[in-house]
Scaffold this motif. Structure first.
Motif, short mmCIF file in Angstrom:
data_model
loop_
_atom_site.label_atom_id
_atom_site.label_comp_id
_atom_site.label_asym_id
_atom_site.label_seq_id
_atom_site.Cartn_x
_atom_site.Cartn_y
_atom_site.Cartn_z
N LEU A 1 -11.77 -159.48 25.34
CA LEU A 1 -12.80 -158.54 24.85
C LEU A 1 -13.26 -157.64 26.01
CD1 LEU A 1 -15.41 -160.51 22.71
CD2 LEU A 1 -13.85 -158.76 21.90
N GLY B 1 -12.53 -162.09 19.49
CA GLY B 1 -13.28 -162.83 20.52
C GLY B 1 -12.96 -164.31 20.47
N GLY C 1 -16.79 -154.66 17.83
CA GLY C 1 -17.48 -155.08 16.60
C GLY C 1 -17.04 -154.21 15.43
N ALA D 1 -25.44 -150.05 19.81
CA ALA D 1 -26.13 -150.63 18.64
C ALA D 1 -26.56 -152.06 18.96
CB ALA D 1 -25.20 -150.62 17.43
N ASN D 2 -25.80 -152.71 19.84
CA ASN D 2 -25.98 -154.13 20.18
C ASN D 2 -27.27 -154.36 20.99
OD1 ASN D 2 -23.97 -156.37 22.30
ND2 ASN D 2 -25.53 -156.85 20.80
N LYS D 3 -28.40 -154.31 20.24
CA LYS D 3 -29.71 -154.37 20.92
C LYS D 3 -29.94 -155.67 21.68
CE LYS D 3 -31.26 -153.96 16.66
NZ LYS D 3 -32.11 -153.43 15.63
N MET E 1 -27.01 -154.02 5.90
CA MET E 1 -26.71 -154.39 7.29
C MET E 1 -26.09 -155.78 7.34
SD MET E 1 -30.35 -153.21 8.98
CE MET E 1 -31.37 -154.37 8.07
N ALA F 1 -23.54 -162.23 22.56
CA ALA F 1 -22.08 -162.32 22.74
C ALA F 1 -21.51 -160.97 23.16
CB ALA F 1 -21.42 -162.78 21.44
N ALA G 1 -13.10 -157.74 17.01
CA ALA G 1 -13.86 -158.53 16.04
C ALA G 1 -14.07 -159.90 16.66
CB ALA G 1 -13.07 -158.66 14.74
N ASN G 2 -14.69 -160.80 15.91
CA ASN G 2 -14.75 -162.18 16.40
C ASN G 2 -13.59 -162.97 15.82
OD1 ASN G 2 -15.81 -164.31 17.84
ND2 ASN G 2 -16.83 -165.13 16.03
N CYS G 3 -13.56 -163.10 14.48
CA CYS G 3 -12.46 -163.87 13.88
C CYS G 3 -11.93 -163.25 12.59
CB CYS G 3 -12.93 -165.30 13.64
SG CYS G 3 -11.55 -166.44 13.44
N SER G 4 -12.42 -162.08 12.20
CA SER G 4 -11.92 -161.44 10.97
C SER G 4 -10.57 -160.80 11.28
CB SER G 4 -12.90 -160.38 10.48
OG SER G 4 -14.17 -160.93 10.31
N ASP H 1 -29.28 -147.44 17.35
CA ASP H 1 -30.29 -147.99 16.46
C ASP H 1 -31.06 -146.80 15.88
OD1 ASP H 1 -31.41 -150.22 15.41
OD2 ASP H 1 -32.16 -151.04 17.29
N GLY I 1 -25.45 -159.79 18.70
CA GLY I 1 -25.95 -160.85 19.55
C GLY I 1 -25.60 -160.69 21.02
N ILE J 1 -21.98 -151.89 11.32
CA ILE J 1 -21.97 -150.67 12.16
C ILE J 1 -20.53 -150.21 12.38
CG2 ILE J 1 -22.41 -149.81 14.52
CD1 ILE J 1 -24.97 -150.02 13.01
N MET K 1 -26.91 -145.77 8.26
CA MET K 1 -26.62 -145.76 9.70
C MET K 1 -25.61 -144.69 10.10
SD MET K 1 -28.61 -147.62 11.35
CE MET K 1 -27.82 -147.58 12.94
P1 NDP Z 1 -22.23 -157.56 11.63
O1 NDP Z 1 -22.54 -159.01 11.55
O2 NDP Z 1 -22.02 -156.82 10.37
O3 NDP Z 1 -20.94 -157.34 12.56
C1 NDP Z 1 -20.87 -157.92 13.84
C2 NDP Z 1 -19.57 -157.57 14.51
O4 NDP Z 1 -19.52 -158.30 15.74
C3 NDP Z 1 -18.32 -157.97 13.73
O5 NDP Z 1 -17.26 -157.13 14.07
C4 NDP Z 1 -18.06 -159.39 14.24
O6 NDP Z 1 -16.72 -159.81 14.07
C5 NDP Z 1 -18.38 -159.20 15.72
N1 NDP Z 1 -18.78 -160.44 16.37
C6 NDP Z 1 -19.66 -161.36 15.92
N2 NDP Z 1 -19.77 -162.36 16.80
C7 NDP Z 1 -18.95 -162.08 17.83
C8 NDP Z 1 -18.59 -162.77 19.02
N3 NDP Z 1 -19.12 -163.96 19.34
N4 NDP Z 1 -17.69 -162.19 19.84
C9 NDP Z 1 -17.14 -161.00 19.53
N5 NDP Z 1 -17.43 -160.30 18.41
C10 NDP Z 1 -18.32 -160.84 17.56
O7 NDP Z 1 -23.40 -156.91 12.49
P2 NDP Z 1 -24.01 -155.44 12.36
O8 NDP Z 1 -22.91 -154.43 12.33
O9 NDP Z 1 -25.05 -155.42 11.31
O10 NDP Z 1 -24.80 -155.32 13.75
C11 NDP Z 1 -24.12 -155.12 14.97
C12 NDP Z 1 -25.15 -154.81 16.04
O11 NDP Z 1 -25.76 -153.56 15.71
C13 NDP Z 1 -26.29 -155.82 16.13
O12 NDP Z 1 -26.70 -155.95 17.44
C14 NDP Z 1 -27.41 -155.19 15.31
O13 NDP Z 1 -28.69 -155.57 15.74
C15 NDP Z 1 -27.16 -153.70 15.61
N6 NDP Z 1 -27.66 -152.81 14.59
C16 NDP Z 1 -27.17 -152.90 13.31
C17 NDP Z 1 -27.63 -152.06 12.31
C18 NDP Z 1 -27.05 -152.11 10.94
O14 NDP Z 1 -27.45 -151.29 10.10
N7 NDP Z 1 -26.15 -153.00 10.62
C19 NDP Z 1 -28.70 -151.09 12.59
C20 NDP Z 1 -29.10 -151.04 13.97
C21 NDP Z 1 -28.61 -151.88 14.92
P3 NDP Z 1 -16.28 -160.73 12.78
O15 NDP Z 1 -16.24 -159.79 11.61
O16 NDP Z 1 -14.96 -161.25 13.13
O17 NDP Z 1 -17.34 -161.78 12.63
#
Ligand code: NDP
Length: 387
Positions: free
Chosen positions: A84, A58, A9, A121-123, A202, A103, A36-39, A148, A101, A14, A264
């Protein structure tokens, strides 16, 4: 001594905070894999900057773009869920799990099976597969570091103490952007208003979770699995300033709290440097400037999500996975303009009432519940559609 790190991610919020800290301490870290997923463009840029060994998307349909962007660099490009998982299973000292999520669940489990240190972080992964994931953490002797901010605060407040001496763990909640909104106002809340969090910057999904208070509900479940003191010793208090990130009260009535800026990079730094400390670029906390710290009981009439999460945890088995999957679908539908804000909790509640999940015994069982709930929740959405 350099340490190797994989960041699942990397292109998210994060991910950016983690890489900002690594960038400031570049010679300490060898970047193994970034995902990443698609970035694809953003991921390729990061992979080049940090000289990653492998970059993975992903979504396999984005692999061609990633490959092209990495041409001539010698950095391996891969795509799809299996890739992944392979990235997560590569030998590294440290993994940051920051996919959003459920995922992220399969890759997180691969990282656990490999062993080492996991900053989580991925709760949603832990909420969906709590018993299975914590059993795997024990089996593979993984050092699980809560990322978190609340759980990181609790972890710091617990240091050197026994769970048996804990009287109460209090998770603080900012209350989100709609804390003072009336029910009528909530009915017409828009996605751009929901993602505009007053204190934290976030990703979109967690920002909406913060606005509904489902984030705190998920965190209650996360805390239950990370700090097994019993649900009756976990509580939530609304603290709009987000200065105290959580507290632990002991049986002698001494309460320890962790305070810090709402950034964070503070909890992430505490994980990266664990068990030591490292510098961060944040300004010191100025309590005189902040002036007041206030606290309120959560209002579960306007924000039912914490009640739903507590009940899901009490029901046990696969119910937290149902809660999480239904919430992911409902949040996505809200962000797409398909349903209204207050319908998010309504969709989750309806799915909890409709769907009796068998207790999962394996990761595949959890993923089957997740997939099934997504299909059924999509049907429920139709009856809540805005038009
Ligand atoms: P973002 O949406 O900013 O980033 C998500 C990341 O996951 C991106 O790199 C995205 O890639 C990737 N991703 C999304 N979907 C998929 C998939 N299906 N398969 C593979 N990779 C995927 O999320 P956050 O950084 O805000 O949050 C990440 C996790 O951390 C969450 O679980 C959230 O609850 C937790 N968290 C976040 C906090 C925060 O301050 N942001 C604080 C505490 C916990 P792409 O860019 O390609 O979409």
């Amino acid at each position: 001594m350099t340490r190797s790190i994989t960041l699942l991610g990397a292109t998210g919020s994060i991910g950016a905070s983690t890489l900002d800290l690594i960038r400031r301490d570049r010679e300490q870290w060898d970047v193994e894999a970034l995902t990443a997923n698609c970035s694809a463009q953003e991921l390729a840029k990061l992979a080049r900057e940090f000289d990653a060994k492998v970059a993975v998307v992903g979504d396999e349909s984005c692999l061609a773009e990633l490959r092209e962007a990495l041409t001539g660099t010698g950095i391996e490009a891969a795509g799809g869920e299996a890739a992944l998982c392979e990235a997560a299973a590569r030998q590294t000292d440290f993994t940051v799990a920051a996919i959003v999520g459920c995922a992220g669940l399969r890759p997180v489990m691969k990282a656990i099976e490999r062993g080492g240190i996991l900053a989580l972080a991925n709760k949603e992964a832990l909420v969906s597969a709590g018993d299975i994931m914590t059993a795997a953490v024990r089996e593979h002797d993984v050092c699980l570091l809560p990322t978190d901010s609340e759980h990181n605060a609790i972890f710091q407040c617990l240091a050197g103490n026994n769970f048996a001496d804990v009287a109460k763990i209090t998770l603080t909640a900012s209350g989100g952007p709609f804390r003072t909104w009336s029910q009528e106002q909530l009915e017409s809340a828009k996605p751009d208003q929901a993602v505009a969090h007053p204190n934290w910057d976030m990703g979109a999904k967690i920002s909406v979770d913060s606005a509904t208070m489902m984030n705190k509900g998920l965190e209650l479940i996360e805390a239950h699995y990370m700090f097994p003191v019993g649900l009756d010793r976990l509580q939530i208090v609304v603290h709009p300033q987000s200065v105290i990130h959580s507290m632990v009260e002991y049986r002698d009535r001494s309460t320890l709290a962790q305070l810090g800026p709402s950034d964070m990079r503070v909890p992430i730094a505490s994980c990266l440097a664990y068990p030591h400390r490292m510098d961060t670029p944040m300004e010191p906390l100025n309590l005189a400037e902040i002036g007041e710290l206030t606290f309120f009981e959560p209002d579960e009439e306007r924000f039912p999500a914490t009640r739903l999460a507590r009940n899901a945890l009490l029901a046990g088995g696969g119910t937290p996975a149902v809660l999480n999957a239904a919430n992911e679908v409902a949040v996505g539908a809200f962000l797409d303009g398909q349903i209204g804000f207050t319908r998010i909790a309504a969709v989750v509640e309806e799915m909890l009432n409709r769907y009796a999940a068998q207790p999962p015994s394996t990761l595949e069982d959890v993923l089957a519940i997740d997939a099934d709930v997504r299909i059924r929740a999509a049907e429920v959405l139709e009856s809540y559609a805005l038009v």
